[in-house]
Motif scaffolding. Structure first.
Motif, PDB file in Angstrom:
ATOM      1  N   LEU A  38      45.738  27.737  34.195  1.00  0.00           N
ATOM      2  CA  LEU A  38      46.578  29.141  34.329  1.00  0.00           C
ATOM      3  C   LEU A  38      46.451  29.324  35.991  1.00  0.00           C
ATOM      4  CD1 LEU A  38      45.608  31.407  31.864  1.00  0.00           C
ATOM      5  CD2 LEU A  38      47.613  29.663  31.930  1.00  0.00           C
ATOM      6  N   THR A  39      45.292  29.026  36.724  1.00  0.00           N
ATOM      7  CA  THR A  39      45.449  29.400  38.179  1.00  0.00           C
ATOM      8  C   THR A  39      44.751  28.173  39.024  1.00  0.00           C
ATOM      9  OG1 THR A  39      42.974  30.224  38.159  1.00  0.00           O
ATOM     10  CG2 THR A  39      44.477  31.867  37.422  1.00  0.00           C
ATOM     11  N   LYS A  40      44.633  28.001  40.100  1.00  0.00           N
ATOM     12  CA  LYS A  40      44.319  27.001  41.095  1.00  0.00           C
ATOM     13  C   LYS A  40      42.706  27.499  41.375  1.00  0.00           C
ATOM     14  CE  LYS A  40      48.633  25.891  43.102  1.00  0.00           C
ATOM     15  NZ  LYS A  40      49.598  25.597  44.086  1.00  0.00           N
ATOM     16  N   GLY A  41      42.198  28.402  41.033  1.00  0.00           N
ATOM     17  CA  GLY A  41      40.883  28.982  41.145  1.00  0.00           C
ATOM     18  C   GLY A  41      40.813  29.213  42.683  1.00  0.00           C
ATOM     19  N   GLU A  42      41.828  29.655  43.425  1.00  0.00           N
ATOM     20  CA  GLU A  42      41.847  30.126  44.914  1.00  0.00           C
ATOM     21  C   GLU A  42      40.907  31.046  45.326  1.00  0.00           C
ATOM     22  OE1 GLU A  42      45.518  32.137  43.303  1.00  0.00           O
ATOM     23  OE2 GLU A  42      44.233  30.383  42.730  1.00  0.00           O
ATOM     24  N   LEU A  43      40.236  31.802  44.407  1.00  0.00           N
ATOM     25  CA  LEU A  43      39.135  32.949  45.008  1.00  0.00           C
ATOM     26  C   LEU A  43      37.810  32.324  44.788  1.00  0.00           C
ATOM     27  CD1 LEU A  43      40.659  36.165  43.374  1.00  0.00           C
ATOM     28  CD2 LEU A  43      41.224  35.215  45.561  1.00  0.00           C
ATOM     29  N   GLY A  44      37.746  31.165  44.168  1.00  0.00           N
ATOM     30  CA  GLY A  44      36.521  30.554  44.066  1.00  0.00           C
ATOM     31  C   GLY A  44      35.639  30.689  45.719  1.00  0.00           C
ATOM     32  N   GLY A  72      49.835  28.026  38.074  1.00  0.00           N
ATOM     33  CA  GLY A  72      49.893  28.688  39.440  1.00  0.00           C
ATOM     34  C   GLY A  72      49.972  30.187  39.208  1.00  0.00           C
ATOM     35  N   LEU A  73      49.243  30.847  38.336  1.00  0.00           N
ATOM     36  CA  LEU A  73      49.231  32.270  38.374  1.00  0.00           C
ATOM     37  C   LEU A  73      48.097  32.877  39.139  1.00  0.00           C
ATOM     38  CD1 LEU A  73      49.134  32.908  34.317  1.00  0.00           C
ATOM     39  CD2 LEU A  73      51.096  32.757  35.805  1.00  0.00           C
ATOM     40  N   PRO A  74      48.084  34.004  39.807  1.00  0.00           N
ATOM     41  CA  PRO A  74      47.131  34.386  40.749  1.00  0.00           C
ATOM     42  C   PRO A  74      45.789  34.580  40.038  1.00  0.00           C
ATOM     43  CG  PRO A  74      48.669  36.167  40.160  1.00  0.00           C
ATOM     44  CD  PRO A  74      48.988  34.959  39.265  1.00  0.00           C
ATOM     45  N   ASP A  75      44.909  33.948  40.792  1.00  0.00           N
ATOM     46  CA  ASP A  75      43.565  33.766  40.478  1.00  0.00           C
ATOM     47  C   ASP A  75      43.030  35.325  40.353  1.00  0.00           C
ATOM     48  OD1 ASP A  75      40.831  33.074  39.444  1.00  0.00           O
ATOM     49  OD2 ASP A  75      40.362  31.881  41.687  1.00  0.00           O
ATOM     50  N   GLY A  76      42.098  35.795  39.431  1.00  0.00           N
ATOM     51  CA  GLY A  76      41.484  36.928  39.538  1.00  0.00           C
ATOM     52  C   GLY A  76      42.385  38.022  39.044  1.00  0.00           C
ATOM     53  N   PHE A  77      43.895  37.964  39.255  1.00  0.00           N
ATOM     54  CA  PHE A  77      44.728  38.942  39.258  1.00  0.00           C
ATOM     55  C   PHE A  77      45.727  38.628  38.145  1.00  0.00           C
ATOM     56  CE2 PHE A  77      43.005  39.313  43.545  1.00  0.00           C
ATOM     57  CZ  PHE A  77      42.490  40.574  43.460  1.00  0.00           C
ATOM     58  N   ASN A  81      50.925  39.840  30.470  1.00  0.00           N
ATOM     59  CA  ASN A  81      52.244  40.815  30.314  1.00  0.00           C
ATOM     60  C   ASN A  81      53.349  39.758  29.885  1.00  0.00           C
ATOM     61  OD1 ASN A  81      52.912  39.059  32.584  1.00  0.00           O
ATOM     62  ND2 ASN A  81      52.212  40.710  34.030  1.00  0.00           N
ATOM     63  N   LYS A  82      54.195  40.526  29.703  1.00  0.00           N
ATOM     64  CA  LYS A  82      55.313  39.591  29.087  1.00  0.00           C
ATOM     65  C   LYS A  82      55.664  38.331  29.984  1.00  0.00           C
ATOM     66  CE  LYS A  82      60.432  39.957  27.944  1.00  0.00           C
ATOM     67  NZ  LYS A  82      61.612  40.610  27.743  1.00  0.00           N
ATOM     68  N   GLU A  83      55.845  38.235  31.388  1.00  0.00           N
ATOM     69  CA  GLU A  83      56.150  37.429  31.901  1.00  0.00           C
ATOM     70  C   GLU A  83      55.287  36.194  31.853  1.00  0.00           C
ATOM     71  OE1 GLU A  83      56.832  36.184  37.135  1.00  0.00           O
ATOM     72  OE2 GLU A  83      56.035  38.181  36.224  1.00  0.00           O
ATOM     73  N   ASN A  84      54.132  36.369  31.871  1.00  0.00           N
ATOM     74  CA  ASN A  84      53.197  35.351  31.745  1.00  0.00           C
ATOM     75  C   ASN A  84      52.972  34.834  30.563  1.00  0.00           C
ATOM     76  OD1 ASN A  84      52.189  35.416  34.389  1.00  0.00           O
ATOM     77  ND2 ASN A  84      50.545  36.835  34.221  1.00  0.00           N
ATOM     78  N   GLN A  85      53.113  35.750  29.369  1.00  0.00           N
ATOM     79  CA  GLN A  85      53.248  35.222  27.986  1.00  0.00           C
ATOM     80  C   GLN A  85      54.275  34.155  27.941  1.00  0.00           C
ATOM     81  OE1 GLN A  85      53.757  38.843  26.008  1.00  0.00           O
ATOM     82  NE2 GLN A  85      51.742  39.648  26.743  1.00  0.00           N
ATOM     83  N   THR A 113      37.804  36.217  29.735  1.00  0.00           N
ATOM     84  CA  THR A 113      38.455  37.201  28.565  1.00  0.00           C
ATOM     85  C   THR A 113      39.785  37.333  28.694  1.00  0.00           C
ATOM     86  OG1 THR A 113      36.173  38.130  28.806  1.00  0.00           O
ATOM     87  CG2 THR A 113      37.856  39.378  27.499  1.00  0.00           C
ATOM     88  N   ARG A 114      40.288  37.958  29.713  1.00  0.00           N
ATOM     89  CA  ARG A 114      41.659  38.212  29.980  1.00  0.00           C
ATOM     90  C   ARG A 114      42.568  36.723  29.936  1.00  0.00           C
ATOM     91  NH1 ARG A 114      41.222  40.101  34.105  1.00  0.00           N
ATOM     92  NH2 ARG A 114      42.060  38.522  35.742  1.00  0.00           N
ATOM     93  N   GLY A 115      42.093  35.819  29.928  1.00  0.00           N
ATOM     94  CA  GLY A 115      42.842  34.184  29.781  1.00  0.00           C
ATOM     95  C   GLY A 115      42.991  34.064  28.498  1.00  0.00           C
ATOM     96  N   ALA A 116      41.758  34.327  27.551  1.00  0.00           N
ATOM     97  CA  ALA A 116      41.884  34.190  26.114  1.00  0.00           C
ATOM     98  C   ALA A 116      42.858  35.013  25.441  1.00  0.00           C
ATOM     99  CB  ALA A 116      40.249  34.460  25.588  1.00  0.00           C
ATOM    100  N   GLN A 117      42.870  36.181  25.983  1.00  0.00           N
ATOM    101  CA  GLN A 117      43.718  37.249  25.205  1.00  0.00           C
ATOM    102  C   GLN A 117      45.194  36.842  25.459  1.00  0.00           C
ATOM    103  OE1 GLN A 117      42.449  40.747  27.270  1.00  0.00           O
ATOM    104  NE2 GLN A 117      40.661  41.083  25.705  1.00  0.00           N
TER     105      GLN A 117
END
Length: 238
Positions: A38-44, A72-77, A81-85, A113-117
């Motif tokens: 889902l993300t690039k892990g850019e906040l690692g 390419g979703l924002p890591d950590g944020f 929501n509907k857009e990502n679903q 946790t949020r990713g799983a949901q």
């Protein structure tokens, strides 16, 4: 391309650390497997997004994936929501996987946790005919995976399913170590993190050994489910 198993997880390396062996074991049985990060892990804390992208590519080759892509979703944020679903539903309808595996139901990292949901919701949304999506300019048909499994990550939940990965344990280790920027290196000048501590790899290996012992094999990976499991024969069980 139609996949048998699609892993949809928050970060590059989430699969490798929790169920890379399962994907490879099924690939060797003739199933088509893929990963959608889902993300690039850019906040690692360690490495860079560019390094992580190359590491993900290297790990994909070791796991012999049919496809690996990044949303390419924002890591950590990112949000559920509907857009990502819809974005995830497009990929589910595109690859039509029989099984989806995602992050842990609950974990110390909130992205997991949020990713799983988010993935759980998207799997449901993808099966609704009234939700319209398109890919490459063509309308997509509604599609819902047969099963959704949740991985077990840093918090050692009791597994509902254990998968024998004994025959691919070395490749699993190699896939994890492909993310070398993230893990223990005595010569590294970067800050230590939870997963870069010296004992982290030992813990992962010990957990796989312990789970393997429970089902009479050398190594296993564990999963949680939210639905009943059924078999046509008791002999389908290890």
């Amino acid at each position: 391309m139609k996949l048998d198993i699609l892993a949809i997880v928050a970060h590059p390396d989430d699969v490798e650390l929790s169920f890379g062996g399962t994907l490879l074991a099924h690939q060797k049985q003739g199933y088509k497997t893929g990963i959608l990060d889902l993300t690039k892990g850019e906040l690692g804390t360690r490495g860079t997004p560019e390094i992580r992208a190359q590491e993900a590519k290297d790990a994909a080759e070791i796991l012999q994936l049919s496809v690996r892509e990044n949303l390419g979703l924002p890591d950590g944020f990112f949000e559920n929501n509907k857009e990502n679903q819809i974005k995830i539903a497009e990929q589910i309808r595109r690859f039509k996987p029989k099984l989806v595996i995602t992050n842990a139901i609950y974990d110390r990292h909130p992205d997991h946790t949020r990713g799983a949901q988010l993935v759980e919701t998207a799997c449901f949304i993808a099966g609704l005919k009234a939700v319209k999506t398109a890919w490459d300019g063509e309308k997509q048909d509604a599609f819902r995976p047969d099963k959704l499994y949740f991985s077990i990550q840093s918090i050692a939940h009791e597994p509902d399913i254990l998968v024998d990965i004994s025959d691919v344990i070395e490749e699993r280790r190699a896939a994890i170590h492909a993310f070398k920027s993230q893990f223990f290196d005595p010569n590294s000048k970067e800050p230590e993190t939870f997963i870069s501590s010296e004992g982290f790899m030992t813990m992962l290996d010990a957990r796989s050994r312990e789970w393997g012992h429970r089902i009479g094999v050398k190594y296993a990976e564990g999963f949680k489910v939210k639905h009943f499991l059924g078999v046509k024969s008791l002999f389908d069980l290890v």
